[in-house]
Design a protein around this motif. Structure first.
Motif, PDB file in Angstrom:
ATOM      1  N   ARG A 108       0.863  -1.226  -0.060  1.00 48.97           N
ATOM      2  CA  ARG A 108       0.026  -0.166   0.028  1.00 48.97           C
ATOM      3  C   ARG A 108       0.810   1.268   0.130  1.00 48.97           C
ATOM      4  NH1 ARG A 108      -3.006   3.016   3.805  1.00 48.97           N
ATOM      5  NH2 ARG A 108      -2.215   1.670   5.547  1.00 48.97           N
ATOM      6  N   ARG A 109       0.540   2.204  -0.815  1.00 50.12           N
ATOM      7  CA  ARG A 109       1.109   3.434  -0.813  1.00 50.12           C
ATOM      8  C   ARG A 109       0.484   4.555  -0.184  1.00 50.12           C
ATOM      9  NH1 ARG A 109       4.604   5.075  -5.009  1.00 50.12           N
ATOM     10  NH2 ARG A 109       3.530   3.592  -6.365  1.00 50.12           N
ATOM     11  N   HIS A 110       1.143   5.473   0.571  1.00 49.40           N
ATOM     12  CA  HIS A 110       0.581   6.529   1.017  1.00 49.40           C
ATOM     13  C   HIS A 110       0.720   7.710   0.039  1.00 49.40           C
ATOM     14  CE1 HIS A 110      -0.085   5.428   4.950  1.00 49.40           C
ATOM     15  NE2 HIS A 110       1.162   5.074   5.150  1.00 49.40           N
ATOM     16  N   ARG A 111      -0.306   8.105  -0.747  1.00 46.52           N
ATOM     17  CA  ARG A 111      -0.241   8.889  -1.949  1.00 46.52           C
ATOM     18  C   ARG A 111       0.257  10.375  -1.463  1.00 46.52           C
ATOM     19  NH1 ARG A 111      -4.426   9.510  -5.009  1.00 46.52           N
ATOM     20  NH2 ARG A 111      -3.006  10.153  -6.994  1.00 46.52           N
ATOM     21  N   VAL A 112      -0.417  10.765  -0.153  1.00 43.33           N
ATOM     22  CA  VAL A 112      -0.517  12.096  -0.014  1.00 43.33           C
ATOM     23  C   VAL A 112       0.910  12.081   1.143  1.00 43.33           C
ATOM     24  CG1 VAL A 112      -1.056  14.112   1.240  1.00 43.33           C
ATOM     25  CG2 VAL A 112      -2.552  12.586  -0.095  1.00 43.33           C
ATOM     26  N   ALA A 113       2.300  12.093   0.737  1.00 42.15           N
ATOM     27  CA  ALA A 113       3.513  11.944   1.608  1.00 42.15           C
ATOM     28  C   ALA A 113       3.857  12.840   2.453  1.00 42.15           C
ATOM     29  CB  ALA A 113       4.423  11.416   0.870  1.00 42.15           C
ATOM     30  N   ASN A 114       3.616  14.135   1.933  1.00 38.13           N
ATOM     31  CA  ASN A 114       4.087  15.025   2.977  1.00 38.13           C
ATOM     32  C   ASN A 114       3.173  16.376   2.562  1.00 38.13           C
ATOM     33  OD1 ASN A 114       5.918  17.089   4.368  1.00 38.13           O
ATOM     34  ND2 ASN A 114       7.091  17.591   2.531  1.00 38.13           N
ATOM     35  N   ALA A 115       1.998  16.245   2.861  1.00 36.08           N
ATOM     36  CA  ALA A 115       0.759  16.998   2.975  1.00 36.08           C
ATOM     37  C   ALA A 115       0.517  17.919   4.313  1.00 36.08           C
ATOM     38  CB  ALA A 115      -0.661  16.521   2.540  1.00 36.08           C
ATOM     39  N   ASP A 141      -3.099  21.340   2.540  1.00 34.23           N
ATOM     40  CA  ASP A 141      -3.245  20.812   1.325  1.00 34.23           C
ATOM     41  C   ASP A 141      -4.558  19.648   1.297  1.00 34.23           C
ATOM     42  OD1 ASP A 141      -0.628  21.432   0.152  1.00 34.23           O
ATOM     43  OD2 ASP A 141       0.424  20.181   1.328  1.00 34.23           O
ATOM     44  N   LEU A 142      -4.633  19.177   2.594  1.00 30.67           N
ATOM     45  CA  LEU A 142      -5.541  18.245   2.765  1.00 30.67           C
ATOM     46  C   LEU A 142      -7.143  19.178   2.757  1.00 30.67           C
ATOM     47  CD1 LEU A 142      -4.907  16.206   5.857  1.00 30.67           C
ATOM     48  CD2 LEU A 142      -4.482  15.803   3.475  1.00 30.67           C
ATOM     49  N   VAL A 143      -7.007  20.472   2.884  1.00 32.27           N
ATOM     50  CA  VAL A 143      -8.125  21.496   2.242  1.00 32.27           C
ATOM     51  C   VAL A 143      -8.375  21.284   1.026  1.00 32.27           C
ATOM     52  CG1 VAL A 143      -9.197  23.602   2.321  1.00 32.27           C
ATOM     53  CG2 VAL A 143      -8.044  22.735   4.497  1.00 32.27           C
ATOM     54  N   ALA A 144      -7.496  21.327   0.357  1.00 27.62           N
ATOM     55  CA  ALA A 144      -7.590  21.347  -1.287  1.00 27.62           C
ATOM     56  C   ALA A 144      -7.988  20.022  -1.677  1.00 27.62           C
ATOM     57  CB  ALA A 144      -6.153  21.686  -1.822  1.00 27.62           C
ATOM     58  N   LEU A 145      -7.486  18.938  -1.052  1.00 24.62           N
ATOM     59  CA  LEU A 145      -7.814  17.482  -1.351  1.00 24.62           C
ATOM     60  C   LEU A 145      -9.393  17.023  -1.063  1.00 24.62           C
ATOM     61  CD1 LEU A 145      -4.694  15.925  -0.550  1.00 24.62           C
ATOM     62  CD2 LEU A 145      -5.499  16.084  -3.038  1.00 24.62           C
ATOM     63  N   GLY A 146     -10.048  18.126  -0.179  1.00 29.29           N
ATOM     64  CA  GLY A 146     -11.296  17.804   0.526  1.00 29.29           C
ATOM     65  C   GLY A 146     -11.472  16.850   1.592  1.00 29.29           C
ATOM     66  N   THR A 147     -10.347  16.631   2.293  1.00 30.72           N
ATOM     67  CA  THR A 147     -10.253  15.766   3.341  1.00 30.72           C
ATOM     68  C   THR A 147     -10.838  16.426   4.673  1.00 30.72           C
ATOM     69  OG1 THR A 147      -8.240  14.578   2.535  1.00 30.72           O
ATOM     70  CG2 THR A 147      -8.864  14.512   4.799  1.00 30.72           C
ATOM     71  N   SER A 179      -1.728  10.046   6.888  1.00 30.11           N
ATOM     72  CA  SER A 179      -1.541  11.402   6.131  1.00 30.11           C
ATOM     73  C   SER A 179      -2.272  12.451   7.048  1.00 30.11           C
ATOM     74  CB  SER A 179      -2.242  11.330   4.978  1.00 30.11           C
ATOM     75  OG  SER A 179      -1.628  10.564   3.793  1.00 30.11           O
ATOM     76  N   LEU A 180      -3.171  12.074   7.764  1.00 28.75           N
ATOM     77  CA  LEU A 180      -3.635  13.337   8.625  1.00 28.75           C
ATOM     78  C   LEU A 180      -2.905  13.362   9.962  1.00 28.75           C
ATOM     79  CD1 LEU A 180      -5.876  15.251   9.292  1.00 28.75           C
ATOM     80  CD2 LEU A 180      -7.302  13.345  10.187  1.00 28.75           C
ATOM     81  N   LEU A 181      -2.389  12.420  10.262  1.00 32.29           N
ATOM     82  CA  LEU A 181      -1.461  12.274  11.491  1.00 32.29           C
ATOM     83  C   LEU A 181      -0.278  13.140  11.177  1.00 32.29           C
ATOM     84  CD1 LEU A 181      -0.693  11.630  14.302  1.00 32.29           C
ATOM     85  CD2 LEU A 181       0.075   9.475  13.277  1.00 32.29           C
ATOM     86  N   GLY A 203     -18.934   4.043 -11.049  1.00 30.55           N
ATOM     87  CA  GLY A 203     -18.424   4.870 -12.082  1.00 30.55           C
ATOM     88  C   GLY A 203     -18.190   6.340 -11.456  1.00 30.55           C
ATOM     89  N   GLY A 204     -18.334   6.469  -9.827  1.00 33.56           N
ATOM     90  CA  GLY A 204     -17.774   7.586  -9.272  1.00 33.56           C
ATOM     91  C   GLY A 204     -16.545   7.453  -8.619  1.00 33.56           C
ATOM     92  N   LYS A 205     -16.174   8.110  -7.430  1.00 34.70           N
ATOM     93  CA  LYS A 205     -14.874   8.369  -7.015  1.00 34.70           C
ATOM     94  C   LYS A 205     -14.723   7.776  -5.464  1.00 34.70           C
ATOM     95  CE  LYS A 205     -13.838  12.681  -9.471  1.00 34.70           C
ATOM     96  NZ  LYS A 205     -13.771  14.197  -9.328  1.00 34.70           N
ATOM     97  N   ARG A 206     -13.332   7.791  -4.927  1.00 35.56           N
ATOM     98  CA  ARG A 206     -13.412   7.441  -3.556  1.00 35.56           C
ATOM     99  C   ARG A 206     -13.142   8.763  -3.019  1.00 35.56           C
ATOM    100  NH1 ARG A 206      -9.452   3.785  -5.851  1.00 35.56           N
ATOM    101  NH2 ARG A 206     -10.389   1.645  -5.560  1.00 35.56           N
ATOM    102  N   HIS A 207     -14.116   8.931  -1.981  1.00 36.13           N
ATOM    103  CA  HIS A 207     -14.148  10.151  -1.194  1.00 36.13           C
ATOM    104  C   HIS A 207     -13.734   9.904   0.068  1.00 36.13           C
ATOM    105  CE1 HIS A 207     -16.771  12.299  -4.291  1.00 36.13           C
ATOM    106  NE2 HIS A 207     -17.216  11.174  -4.341  1.00 36.13           N
ATOM    107  N   ARG A 208     -12.479  10.542   0.540  1.00 32.73           N
ATOM    108  CA  ARG A 208     -11.884  10.402   1.967  1.00 32.73           C
ATOM    109  C   ARG A 208     -12.098  11.701   2.625  1.00 32.73           C
ATOM    110  NH1 ARG A 208      -8.178   7.647  -1.630  1.00 32.73           N
ATOM    111  NH2 ARG A 208      -8.016   5.653  -0.968  1.00 32.73           N
TER     112      ARG A 208
END
Length: 489
Positions: free
Chosen positions: A192-199, A203-209, A240-242, A392-397
């Motif tokens: 498993r990859r942490h795609r948001v490595a240095n957010a 940055d998490l606001v921009a990603l919608g987290t 990523s949030l931590l 057909g949608g997205k993953r929302h975290r």
């Protein structure tokens, strides 16, 4: 039509059997060369970069010899592109992850799932699982690859064999690997990859987290030295949030991180000037008093960490009885410590903590676990994922809940105050449809609001019932009736 990475296209030009044979030849030549230099132990005193440089030169020589031999035997010399592809595949086998490497190099891939050498699946962001070609010609070859990866990890205690049937380690690039063999009919691997490595929180606001209101709240909680536990299921973005919240710690504080495998990497990101990173150690397979010899758990590292003059302790993931010393650190320390925990819903967290506390020993009880939780934690931050890729949608975290722990409540259980939580849709006083919002929005001001205000939080942000989300979450399936403001994309 998707475009295959060039490395994968070049890999198709290579005979895997030839690559494996050259890899063995080069490995033997490199071992002999390093042994001749070092006298005793091959590679001792030679850093990894130097070994790779020498290995690259030996690979070029081996490929050139093979190419000449192939031309003599078949009357047709391989092309320069084929030679280059073969050299890259041999290098990957010797120093990287072999035929797995193209998937590790693809930043869009989040998960690699291997159920035996020829049953391999990957998932990318906002895409369902898809099957890909084999990563080895046999399960034995796959196990050999995993053993090579464990050897290069740098911890001699990490291995994969019948006596050590489970392997956990961090790969280059930040991906985490868990493998099993012996206890399963075939070797099984999950990467498993942490795609948001240095957010950052921004940055998490921009990603919608989170929205800007919640980001400001969480930042203030860290500055106010509140103890925080981040919860959620696997792969929702807890780490990523931590990591982003740790970016709010003043840079001169001395912080300790404790992990089973390094994933936070706060000691390399540069924001914090003093980080003491600690990694648990697996045993060597020999059982002594019911446990592997040489094993060091996170729980056993915590007492030593406390003697390192740390202002905060961060545990990457609480999985077992180490939850008890972690809660005691939060209770007795200056505050501001953090950890993550697996839990399916935010309201399961208290009982999940109690379950883990009971693993600590016979002296532990539910009531004592509840008291420890109530005294230690200030906030529980729950991360949720809605996966609509199958339709057909997205993953929302996103963060769906921030719960404040306000001491002991009824029946001796911790009392919880929902500071942020989802809001159901409906009709307002003027008959207008209100959207349903699964993401966390302001609900009830925390009892410690004055502490957060002293840390710079604007309490007026909590007056907006929908926070600072600019629009409803775009879901293909929602709880809003047709014609409402929320709903289908």
């Amino acid at each position: 039509m998707s475009v295959e990475p060039m490395d994968r296209l070049l890999g198709a030009l290579v005979d895997p059997k030839v690559a494996r044979e050259l890899k063995r030849q080069v490995a033997a030549d490199l071992h002999e060369q390093l042994s001749a230099q070092d006298g005793v132990t091959a590679g001792a005193g030679v850093d990894a970069a130097n070994q790779r440089q020498r290995g690259r030169a030996l690979i070029e020589e081996a490929v050139a010899r093979w190419s000449d031999a192939h031309a003599g035997a078949h009357g047709l010399a391989p092309t320069r592109e084929q030679d280059r592809a073969l050299a890259e595949v041999v290098f990957d086998l010797l120093f990287r992850a072999g035929r797995l490497q193209p998937y590790l190099d693809d930043p869009e891939i989040e998960n690699i799932l291997i159920n035996g050498c020829d049953d391999v699946w990957i998932s990318k962001a906002n895409q369902p699982l898809c099957q890909v070609p084999p990563v080895a010609d046999s399960d034995a070859e796959l196990i050999e690859l995993l053993q090579d990866l464990a050897r290069r990890h740098g911890g001699g205690e990490r291995s994969l064999s019948t006596s050590s049937p489970m392997l956990a380690l961090r790969l280059e690039g930040g991906m985490r690997l868990q493998a099993m063999t012996g206890v399963t009919p075939r070797p099984y691997v999950a990467i498993r990859r942490h795609r948001v490595a240095n957010a950052t929180l921004g940055d998490l606001v921009a990603l919608g987290t989170v929205d800007s209101t919640m980001a400001a709240f969480l930042a203030a909680a860290i500055r106010a030295r509140k103890n925080v536990m981040i919860t959620g299921t696997q792969g929702v973005g807890k780490t990523s949030l931590l990591r982003a919240m740790a970016g709010e710690i003043p840079p001169d504080e001395r912080v300790g991180t404790l992990e089973s495998e390094f994933e936070l990497w706060l000691h390399t990101l540069g924001h914090l000037r003093q980080v003491v990173p600690m990694e648990a150690r697996e045993g060597n397979g020999e059982r002594v008093d019911g446990r592997a010899a040489g094993e060091l758990s996170i729980g056993e590292l915590i007492p030593a960490a406390l003697r390192m003059t740390l202002s905060r302790i961060i545990v990457g993931e609480v999985r077992s009885s180490e939850v008890v010393p972690m809660l005691r650190v939060m209770t007795n320390g200056e505050g501001g410590s953090m950890c993550t925990l697996h839990a399916r819903t935010p309201h399961m967290v208290v009982d999940r903590i109690a379950e883990l506390c009971l693993e600590y020993g016979a002296q532990m009880t539910d009531l004592l676990a509840y008291r420890l939780t109530a005294n230690a934690l200030d906030f529980i931050v729950h991360v949720t994922m809605i996966d609509e890729t199958g339709i057909g949608g997205k993953r929302h975290r996103f963060v769906s809940h921030v719960l404040e722990v306000t001491g002991l409540g009824e029946q001796g259980r911790p009392a919880l105050n929902t500071v942020f939580g989802p809001r159901k849709g409906g009709v307002d006083g003027q008959g207008r449809q209100i959207w349903s919002e699964p993401r966390g929005v302001p609900q009830t001001p925390p009892a410690c609001l004055d502490d957060l205000r002293r840390a710079g939080f604007d309490a007026g942000l909590l007056r907006n019932p929908y926070g600072t989300w600019s629009a409803p979450l775009s879901l293909r399936v929602s709880g809003v009736q047709p014609g409402g403001m929320g709903g289908a994309a």
